[in-house]
Every structure is written in structure tokens, then in C-alpha cells.
Write an enzyme that holds these catalytic residues in place. Sequence first.
Site, PDB file in Angstrom:
ATOM      1  N   PHE A 132       0.823  -1.221   0.000  1.00  0.00           N
ATOM      2  CA  PHE A 132       0.000   0.000   0.000  1.00  0.00           C
ATOM      3  C   PHE A 132       0.853   1.265   0.000  1.00  0.00           C
ATOM      4  CE2 PHE A 132      -0.085   2.425   3.962  1.00  0.00           C
ATOM      5  CZ  PHE A 132       0.713   1.651   4.776  1.00  0.00           C
ATOM      6  N   LYS A 133       2.103   1.130   0.416  1.00  0.00           N
ATOM      7  CA  LYS A 133       2.966   2.321   0.481  1.00  0.00           C
ATOM      8  C   LYS A 133       3.132   2.982  -0.896  1.00  0.00           C
ATOM      9  CE  LYS A 133       5.410   1.171   4.726  1.00  0.00           C
ATOM     10  NZ  LYS A 133       4.701  -0.071   5.143  1.00  0.00           N
TER      11      LYS A 133
END
Length: 464
Positions: free
Chosen positions: A111-112
Site C-alpha cells: 500500500f505504500k
Amino acid sequence: MHYISTRGHAPKKNFLEVLTSGLAADGGLYVPSEWPIVSRETIQSWKELSYTDLAVEVMLPFTGGMLDKPTLKRLVDKSYAVFRDEDIVPLRPLEDGHYVLELFHGPTLAFKDVALQFLGNLLEYELKQRDEHIVIIGATSGDTGSAAISGVLGCEHIQLFMLYPHLRVSEVQRRQMTTIDAGNIHNLAVGDPGNFDDCQDMVKHMFRHPEFMGETKLVAVNSINWVRILAQIVYYFYAALKLGAPAQKVSFSVPTGNFGDIFAGYVAKKMGLPIDRLVVATNRNDILDRCIRANDYRKEGVQPSFSPSMDIQISSNFERLLFDAYAQDAGKIRQLMDGFKADGKLTIAPEVMAQIQHDFVSLATDDDQTVEVMKQVYDAHGYVVDPHTATGVRAAWEYKQEDVPMVTLATAHAAKFPDVTERALGFRPELPAHLADLFNLPEHFTNVPNRLDAVQEWIKRHTA
Ligand SMILES: *Cc1c(COP(=O)(O)O)cnc(C)c1O
């Protein structure tokens, strides 16, 4: 809109100044001076927007007039064009009233990427305007390194130095960093073998004492950088709108380490999104779970777990929540954080704690339970969750209510964690096509001794 430090003794900054700073000069974190409130009618009017159009609407008020809308739109479009799913962050039904928001379709499968692709593009744009060059230094034991590298790949105004502990990073994660071949990316394998805490300490030291770089500015890309939080607010709106907001309340279960991702959900709620519960999911490193259940925010040693990106000792973004919960009383925050530094523990005033418990619930999940959840989800639905997401699924099961949809944030693709997945499910998940070559490509890194002077010397020599 301007930005203030949670500790009250640093100068206020505008959006673009906050973009290129790290910790505030007083040791605090920058936060917006107020939350932009979005009316129910406005939220309703966002229902049909694409992810990228929604991102522009949600983020624009936070720029305080420092970016025009067409520029923001262009940067957002560029950032999410590299995602492999046309929905960018697809929402998948898992079981009755329980959904999974897949945040792992970016270049590095975590998700980063959602925040770091945008941060990289925004930085490059702004540095070009200023005709300025910066150096990013980071330490990683896992996902941050490759997502940051991918975010600033090829940026002419940025040199990035990523420290990681030699022989102590998983092979997938190491190769996601080292198989990148670009002039502005420098992977430093520290020690023989190395240790993540040493890497982290060296980076912290360099940010406190940036003089060794002369005039060159050092910028942080970990989640103390406000822009990372900002980009993550968007997907809370996106998922809730799909599930009937603003008429319908929605809850979120979030695998949590540094409290960045879930803090973005809290901001969405403050802006007016009808979020019912924010569920903090931790692994055995449970400082946040102990705090929210029992007001026991006490530092313990980090224990390695099956969800390594959540193995933390201190949750830096929690300070942003405390600042808000204490009604922006910076003196109180200084007192709490000084106490925490001295004693390794922090006690929140009961009335403030009650308010935090109104917004947040929590659950800790150990390694055995993680593997069990992965197996249960696969057996019931043929769906593979990664070990981080599994902690979120278990917490969602615990707190799911009859009439409120629950969304678990899926923070990584299981192919990043093949060993745990094999232990749980008996097979190793396949890497997506764009990474199929990962194990064949040559690696680019430099071994450096575990010594601050040696690392600083190397960075200085390689900064043009
Ligand atoms: C970084 C990370 C987390 C934790 O996110 P925070 O914002 O630090 O709470 C959870 N899962 C994965 C896969 C991550 O990479």
C-alpha cells in the site's frame, strides 16, 4: 490552511514547505492547523468520480492554494497510471458485509506505493520549480525501501540513499530494491550481517545533524512526511462511497505499525466521512493495542513476526492523534513525549482516552493466529491474504457489526511473503508479471561498514 508542529515550538509552514521537511525543528510532527470539513452534499456529489478525480477533490483543500487544480490532477494521474488495476484500489467482497480494499496493485505490491508514487512526483515537480536538488535518506527492513525507490526513480532533482541491514532483509524485498538500475538510487547494505535498528539510528542521527551535507537539504519519506498521510485519506472516501456513504456508515480494519495509514482514516472521519469504527490491528508488537484497550502505552523490545512491516516499538504518528485528541495543546504533548522519552511509557488523561476509544477499537494477532486466518480465508473463499492483511481480517471479524459494512485494508500482496504463505497454504504465490524476472536480474548495491562516519562519507561522495 497552514501546518503547525505537534510540539508548538517550530515555525508554521505551508504545504510545499512541509513537503520538503522531515521532523519539525522542535521534534514534533507537522499537522494541518484545522481539518477541512466536507458537507454531506459534497460527499454525495463525489459518488461517481473516478479514483483520480476523487483524489484531487480530497487533497486540494490541504494544499492551501499552493498548487493549482490542473497541476494536482496531472500529478495524480501520473502517479496512479502505473497501478495495474483499472480501479487503482479495487474493493472486493469477502463475505456478507465484509470487504477487502486491495491497496497492493502498485509497482512494489504494498500500500505504500499509493502514497510514495504521488510523493515522488510532487517532489520532482516542486524541486524543478525551485531549481533545487535534495537528498533522501531512509532506512528499511522491508516495504518502505522499494516503494520509496520506485517513487523517485529517475527523478533528476533527487538522490536517494536507502540503508538496509545486509543479509537481514527477505530476498523478495531485497531484490525489489537492488534490481533497480538508476543513477539516482543508491542501495547501501550495512554491516555483515547488519541490524535494522543500527540503520535506523544512523538515519535519525543524520537528520538531527544534517551539517555533514553542507547546503544540500535532507528530506524524509517515512510516514512523518505529511504528504504520505494525505494521499492515504483518499481511499477511505473511495471505499465508503462505494458502500453507500454518506447515507451509510462504514467501518475500517487497518493493519497498523507506525499509525500512518489508520491516522489517514481518522482524518477522513474528521473531514465528515461517516466512519463508524476504526479498528487498529497489530501483531504481537502490540503497543497500540495495549494503549487503546488499557491506556498502557509502554515501550517494549521489538519482536520479529510474520508481518514484519508492522514490527515497531514506537508508533511515530500516534503523536498526531494525541495532538488532536488533546485539542492541539502542544504544551501537553511536549510533556507527554518528554515523559515517554525518559520513562518509556505514557499515560493518557482518562477523558481524552474515552474520546480515543470512541473512535478506535483494537486487536492484537500472534503468528499462529495469522497463519490460521490465512488458511481459513483461503479455505472458505479461495482468496489469498498476506500476513499483514490477515491481522486486519481477524480484527474485522472481532468487531464487525450487523448493519455497518466493514472494510479490511489489504496492505500487501502475498507474493511478497512467500515463506509464510507457503506455511499457511502449502504453496508459494506467484509474483505478478512485471516482477516475474525478479530472481534473474542483476543486483545493484554497495556494502558499507556499520559505522556512521563510513556511511556519511559514502553519501557525501555520491551526492553530485
Ligand atoms: C507499512 C506497512 C504497514 C503499516 O502501516 P503504518 O502506516 O506504518 O501503520 C502494514 N502493512 C504493510 C504491508 C506495510 O508495508
